[in-house]
Design a protein around this motif. Structure first.
Motif, PDB file in Angstrom:
ATOM      1  N   ALA A   1       0.825  -1.208   0.000  1.00 53.98           N
ATOM      2  CA  ALA A   1       0.000   0.000   0.000  1.00 53.98           C
ATOM      3  C   ALA A   1       0.858   1.256   0.000  1.00 53.98           C
ATOM      4  N   MET A   2       1.948   1.247   0.768  1.00 52.20           N
ATOM      5  CA  MET A   2       2.846   2.403   0.797  1.00 52.20           C
ATOM      6  C   MET A   2       3.437   2.670  -0.582  1.00 52.20           C
ATOM      7  N   SER A   3       3.836   1.603  -1.268  1.00 51.83           N
ATOM      8  CA  SER A   3       4.428   1.772  -2.592  1.00 51.83           C
ATOM      9  C   SER A   3       3.417   2.310  -3.590  1.00 51.83           C
ATOM     10  N   CYS A   4       2.182   1.814  -3.509  1.00 51.32           N
ATOM     11  CA  CYS A   4       1.141   2.295  -4.420  1.00 51.32           C
ATOM     12  C   CYS A   4       0.831   3.772  -4.186  1.00 51.32           C
ATOM     13  N   LEU A   5       0.967   4.226  -2.957  1.00 49.09           N
ATOM     14  CA  LEU A   5       0.714   5.625  -2.622  1.00 49.09           C
ATOM     15  C   LEU A   5       1.958   6.496  -2.734  1.00 49.09           C
ATOM     16  N   ALA A   6       3.088   5.890  -3.103  1.00 48.86           N
ATOM     17  CA  ALA A   6       4.366   6.606  -3.206  1.00 48.86           C
ATOM     18  C   ALA A   6       4.743   7.266  -1.877  1.00 48.86           C
ATOM     19  N   LEU A   7       4.517   6.541  -0.772  1.00 46.45           N
ATOM     20  CA  LEU A   7       4.794   7.083   0.553  1.00 46.45           C
ATOM     21  C   LEU A   7       5.788   6.234   1.343  1.00 46.45           C
ATOM     22  N   ARG A   8       6.370   5.230   0.703  1.00 47.76           N
ATOM     23  CA  ARG A   8       7.220   4.301   1.452  1.00 47.76           C
ATOM     24  C   ARG A   8       8.417   5.007   2.077  1.00 47.76           C
ATOM     25  N   ASN A   9       9.104   5.837   1.342  1.00 49.75           N
ATOM     26  CA  ASN A   9      10.290   6.504   1.871  1.00 49.75           C
ATOM     27  C   ASN A   9       9.938   7.449   3.021  1.00 49.75           C
ATOM     28  N   ARG A  10       8.804   8.128   2.917  1.00 49.21           N
ATOM     29  CA  ARG A  10       8.403   9.048   3.984  1.00 49.21           C
ATOM     30  C   ARG A  10       8.083   8.299   5.273  1.00 49.21           C
ATOM     31  N   TYR A  11       7.360   7.213   5.145  1.00 49.71           N
ATOM     32  CA  TYR A  11       7.031   6.431   6.333  1.00 49.71           C
ATOM     33  C   TYR A  11       8.282   5.802   6.935  1.00 49.71           C
ATOM     34  N   SER A  12       9.176   5.329   6.086  1.00 48.85           N
ATOM     35  CA  SER A  12      10.401   4.719   6.577  1.00 48.85           C
ATOM     36  C   SER A  12      11.230   5.718   7.380  1.00 48.85           C
ATOM     37  N   ALA A  13      11.351   6.948   6.865  1.00 51.46           N
ATOM     38  CA  ALA A  13      12.124   7.974   7.569  1.00 51.46           C
ATOM     39  C   ALA A  13      11.455   8.359   8.883  1.00 51.46           C
ATOM     40  N   ALA A  14      10.117   8.476   8.884  1.00 49.16           N
ATOM     41  CA  ALA A  14       9.398   8.858  10.106  1.00 49.16           C
ATOM     42  C   ALA A  14       9.526   7.785  11.179  1.00 49.16           C
ATOM     43  N   LEU A  15       9.468   6.521  10.782  1.00 49.41           N
ATOM     44  CA  LEU A  15       9.587   5.434  11.751  1.00 49.41           C
ATOM     45  C   LEU A  15      10.999   5.354  12.322  1.00 49.41           C
ATOM     46  N   GLU A  16      11.998   5.645  11.513  1.00 46.88           N
ATOM     47  CA  GLU A  16      13.370   5.628  12.011  1.00 46.88           C
ATOM     48  C   GLU A  16      13.582   6.698  13.080  1.00 46.88           C
ATOM     49  N   GLU A  17      12.913   7.830  12.944  1.00 49.68           N
ATOM     50  CA  GLU A  17      13.010   8.869  13.972  1.00 49.68           C
ATOM     51  C   GLU A  17      12.412   8.404  15.292  1.00 49.68           C
ATOM     52  N   LEU A  18      11.456   7.479  15.221  1.00 46.63           N
ATOM     53  CA  LEU A  18      10.823   6.941  16.429  1.00 46.63           C
ATOM     54  C   LEU A  18      11.536   5.703  16.956  1.00 46.63           C
ATOM     55  N   GLY A  19      12.593   5.284  16.260  1.00 49.20           N
ATOM     56  CA  GLY A  19      13.366   4.141  16.733  1.00 49.20           C
ATOM     57  C   GLY A  19      12.934   2.807  16.172  1.00 49.20           C
ATOM     58  N   TYR A  20      12.185   2.794  15.077  1.00 47.88           N
ATOM     59  CA  TYR A  20      11.730   1.542  14.462  1.00 47.88           C
ATOM     60  C   TYR A  20      12.075   1.554  12.979  1.00 47.88           C
ATOM     61  N   SER A  21      12.296   0.385  12.445  1.00 50.56           N
ATOM     62  CA  SER A  21      12.515   0.261  11.007  1.00 50.56           C
ATOM     63  C   SER A  21      11.242  -0.292  10.363  1.00 50.56           C
ATOM     64  N   LEU A  22      11.001   0.124   9.142  1.00 46.81           N
ATOM     65  CA  LEU A  22       9.812  -0.339   8.428  1.00 46.81           C
ATOM     66  C   LEU A  22       9.835  -1.846   8.234  1.00 46.81           C
ATOM     67  N   GLU A  23      11.015  -2.391   7.994  1.00 45.44           N
ATOM     68  CA  GLU A  23      11.124  -3.831   7.743  1.00 45.44           C
ATOM     69  C   GLU A  23      10.721  -4.652   8.969  1.00 45.44           C
ATOM     70  N   GLU A  24      11.127  -4.233  10.163  1.00 40.48           N
ATOM     71  CA  GLU A  24      10.777  -5.013  11.348  1.00 40.48           C
ATOM     72  C   GLU A  24       9.301  -4.876  11.697  1.00 40.48           C
ATOM     73  N   LEU A  25       8.697  -3.730  11.396  1.00 38.22           N
ATOM     74  CA  LEU A  25       7.258  -3.594  11.627  1.00 38.22           C
ATOM     75  C   LEU A  25       6.461  -4.438  10.640  1.00 38.22           C
ATOM     76  N   THR A  26       6.994  -4.595   9.426  1.00 40.75           N
ATOM     77  CA  THR A  26       6.309  -5.429   8.434  1.00 40.75           C
ATOM     78  C   THR A  26       6.182  -6.869   8.913  1.00 40.75           C
ATOM     79  N   GLU A  27       7.151  -7.338   9.689  1.00 39.36           N
ATOM     80  CA  GLU A  27       7.110  -8.709  10.196  1.00 39.36           C
ATOM     81  C   GLU A  27       5.990  -8.921  11.215  1.00 39.36           C
ATOM     82  N   GLU A  28       5.425  -7.844  11.730  1.00 43.56           N
ATOM     83  CA  GLU A  28       4.313  -7.959  12.675  1.00 43.56           C
ATOM     84  C   GLU A  28       2.990  -8.256  11.985  1.00 43.56           C
ATOM     85  N   GLU A  29       2.942  -8.070  10.671  1.00 45.80           N
ATOM     86  CA  GLU A  29       1.685  -8.262   9.936  1.00 45.80           C
ATOM     87  C   GLU A  29       1.435  -9.741   9.676  1.00 45.80           C
TER      88      GLU A  29
END
Length: 219
Positions: free
Chosen positions: A64-92
């Motif tokens: 969904a992030m890729s379809c909305l062209a928002l993947r890089n923005r979400y990835s950067a925002a999550l890194e500021e909070l101390g999480y990586s997008l890849e590790e959160l994806t494993e929770e799904e």
């Protein structure tokens, strides 16, 4: 995390951050989805309805992030909070809506219809359990029910107020066989459902008194 999930600041974890991120992305999808439905209604377009007993959708977050062209923005925002997008994806959890190649094919059909801008909806069954979960116990494989809905599923919009009465027609005949067994013949048994307003994927779950409840999933 704080408002949608009502999680206190000292009880946040990867699971809650995944849920919050998924709900945030879903909000963006709903904006586009409602705009699309309003446009189609204004044009009174014909619609395609695809029915399948199985849908193997896969994980939705990064897609969904890729379809909305928002993947890089979400990835950067999550890194500021101390999480990586890849590790959160494993929770799904993968949606437990099928077990074979036909389920994957049905999902590909929906993707293709959306890519080609067809006014189309998929209809299916919202199974409470997936295929099965495998574990190794004492060096042996064991199978357990797949509780894929245990933590909720942020990609669906439940409609508990929308219900349809499913009528069953026909009759059953029971005959005793000579060997002592019983043979059951059915004649003309089918399900009739009224017209339904759909979304991209409508999943029906059983309720009491022959009433089917509908869940909507944006894909």
């Amino acid at each position: 995390v704080e408002y949608t999930l009502a999680r206190r600041r000292y009880k946040r974890d990867k699971g809650s951050f995944y849920q919050a991120t998924a709900h945030s992305v879903r909000d963006r999808l709903i904006e586009r989805w409602t705009d699309t439905q309003q446009y189609l209604s204004s044009k009174d377009t014909k619609r395609v309805y695809y029915l399948s007993l199985e849908y193997l959708l896969g994980r939705n977050l990064q897609n969904a992030m890729s379809c909305l062209a928002l993947r890089n923005r979400y990835s950067a925002a999550l890194e500021e909070l101390g999480y990586s997008l890849e590790e959160l994806t494993e929770e799904e959890r993968d949606p437990g809506l099928g077990s074979g190649g036909l389920g994957r094919l049905a999902s590909c059909f929906l993707d293709s219809l959306a890519t080609l801008n067809y006014a189309a909806w998929g209809y299916g069954i919202r199974y409470k359990y997936g295929m099965f979960e495998q574990r190794l116990i004492s060096n042996a494989q064991a199978e357990f029910p797949d509780f894929w809905l245990a933590q909720g599923y942020p990609w669906e919009v439940e409609r508990p107020d929308v219900q349809y009465l499913v009528k069953m027609y026909g009759h059953l005949e029971e005959e005793d066989e000579e060997e002592g067994g019983m043979q059951v013949d059915s004649d003309g048994i089918g399900a009739e459902n009224g017209s339904q307003k759909g979304s991209s994927l409508n999943l029906n779950s059983n309720a009491t008194n022959g009433v089917a409840q509908r869940k909507k999933k944006k894909v």
